[in-house]
Design a protein around this motif. Structure first.
Motif, mmCIF file in Angstrom:
data_model
loop_
_atom_site.group_PDB
_atom_site.id
_atom_site.type_symbol
_atom_site.label_atom_id
_atom_site.label_comp_id
_atom_site.label_asym_id
_atom_site.label_seq_id
_atom_site.Cartn_x
_atom_site.Cartn_y
_atom_site.Cartn_z
ATOM 1 N N PRO A 158 -0.552 0.537 2.633
ATOM 2 C CA PRO A 158 0.456 0.960 1.660
ATOM 3 C C PRO A 158 1.789 1.283 2.338
ATOM 4 C CG PRO A 158 -1.235 2.630 1.920
ATOM 5 C CD PRO A 158 -1.659 1.449 2.724
ATOM 6 N N ILE A 159 2.852 1.051 1.607
ATOM 7 C CA ILE A 159 4.197 1.430 2.051
ATOM 8 C C ILE A 159 4.521 2.737 1.340
ATOM 9 C CG2 ILE A 159 6.630 0.795 2.081
ATOM 10 C CD1 ILE A 159 5.717 -2.141 1.876
ATOM 11 N N THR A 160 4.848 3.773 2.095
ATOM 12 C CA THR A 160 5.127 5.069 1.473
ATOM 13 C C THR A 160 6.535 5.536 1.806
ATOM 14 O OG1 THR A 160 4.196 6.267 3.351
ATOM 15 C CG2 THR A 160 2.699 5.776 1.557
ATOM 16 N N ALA B 274 3.742 -21.576 -0.904
ATOM 17 C CA ALA B 274 2.371 -21.769 -1.377
ATOM 18 C C ALA B 274 1.584 -20.460 -1.411
ATOM 19 C CB ALA B 274 1.663 -22.776 -0.483
ATOM 20 N N MET B 275 2.245 -19.332 -1.239
ATOM 21 C CA MET B 275 1.559 -18.047 -1.158
ATOM 22 C C MET B 275 1.860 -17.181 -2.374
ATOM 23 S SD MET B 275 1.676 -15.447 2.006
ATOM 24 C CE MET B 275 1.901 -13.741 1.664
ATOM 25 N N THR B 276 0.820 -16.522 -2.886
ATOM 26 C CA THR B 276 0.975 -15.576 -3.985
ATOM 27 C C THR B 276 0.606 -14.194 -3.482
ATOM 28 O OG1 THR B 276 0.450 -17.231 -5.660
ATOM 29 C CG2 THR B 276 0.177 -14.936 -6.292
ATOM 30 N N VAL B 277 1.409 -13.212 -3.876
ATOM 31 C CA VAL B 277 1.145 -11.816 -3.533
ATOM 32 C C VAL B 277 1.259 -10.998 -4.810
ATOM 33 C CG1 VAL B 277 1.904 -9.829 -2.176
ATOM 34 C CG2 VAL B 277 2.118 -12.122 -1.220
ATOM 35 N N ALA B 278 0.287 -10.119 -5.028
ATOM 36 C CA ALA B 278 0.346 -9.188 -6.149
ATOM 37 C C ALA B 278 0.752 -7.838 -5.590
ATOM 38 C CB ALA B 278 -1.006 -9.097 -6.837
ATOM 39 N N ILE C 69 9.255 5.267 -7.530
ATOM 40 C CA ILE C 69 8.212 4.491 -6.874
ATOM 41 C C ILE C 69 7.888 5.203 -5.566
ATOM 42 C CG2 ILE C 69 7.611 2.279 -5.815
ATOM 43 C CD1 ILE C 69 9.648 0.992 -7.744
ATOM 44 N N THR C 70 6.629 5.603 -5.420
ATOM 45 C CA THR C 70 6.231 6.336 -4.220
ATOM 46 C C THR C 70 5.376 5.502 -3.273
ATOM 47 O OG1 THR C 70 4.338 7.250 -5.412
ATOM 48 C CG2 THR C 70 6.360 8.586 -5.330
ATOM 49 N N ARG C 71 4.729 4.485 -3.804
ATOM 50 C CA ARG C 71 3.908 3.609 -2.963
ATOM 51 C C ARG C 71 3.929 2.200 -3.524
ATOM 52 N NH1 ARG C 71 -0.139 8.065 -3.001
ATOM 53 N NH2 ARG C 71 0.148 9.085 -1.006
ATOM 54 N N ILE C 72 3.828 1.239 -2.626
ATOM 55 C CA ILE C 72 3.698 -0.166 -3.004
ATOM 56 C C ILE C 72 2.435 -0.697 -2.338
ATOM 57 C CG2 ILE C 72 4.675 -2.483 -2.821
ATOM 58 C CD1 ILE C 72 7.418 -1.236 -2.765
ATOM 59 N N TYR C 73 1.556 -1.278 -3.144
ATOM 60 C CA TYR C 73 0.338 -1.886 -2.617
ATOM 61 C C TYR C 73 0.453 -3.394 -2.798
ATOM 62 C CZ TYR C 73 -1.481 2.851 -2.991
ATOM 63 O OH TYR C 73 -1.666 4.210 -2.862
#
Length: 77
Positions: free
Chosen positions: A1-3, A40-44, A54-58
């Motif tokens: 996670p990015i915090t 060709a890459m997918t990221v959710a 926004i406190t975290r990005i997963y």
């Protein structure tokens, strides 16, 4: 996670500069999120929000975990 707000801001600024990037809103594991397609890459990417920030990005890039991303989800309250 990015915090942390600063790290989140830096991440989003870098992502926005990609020329082949296509992003769309998504609900991921019950959190507001973004589907990002680059080449060709997918990221959710799901966003944890606390006190209107926004406190975290997963980010999930494993294709096996993203298999259901193509299936429309029923939204409920």
């Amino acid at each position: 996670p990015i915090t942390g707000a600063e790290k989140v801001l830096v991440f989003l600024a870098r992502v926005a500069k990609e020329p082949d990037l296509v992003a769309s809103a998504a609900c991921i594991n019950g959190l507001p999120g973004i589907r990002i397609d680059v080449a060709a890459m997918t990221v959710a990417v799901s966003l944890a929000v606390e006190d209107d920030q926004i406190t975290r990005i997963y980010a999930i890039a494993n294709p096996l975990k993203l298999a259901r991303l193509e299936t429309p989800a029923e939204l409920r309250r």
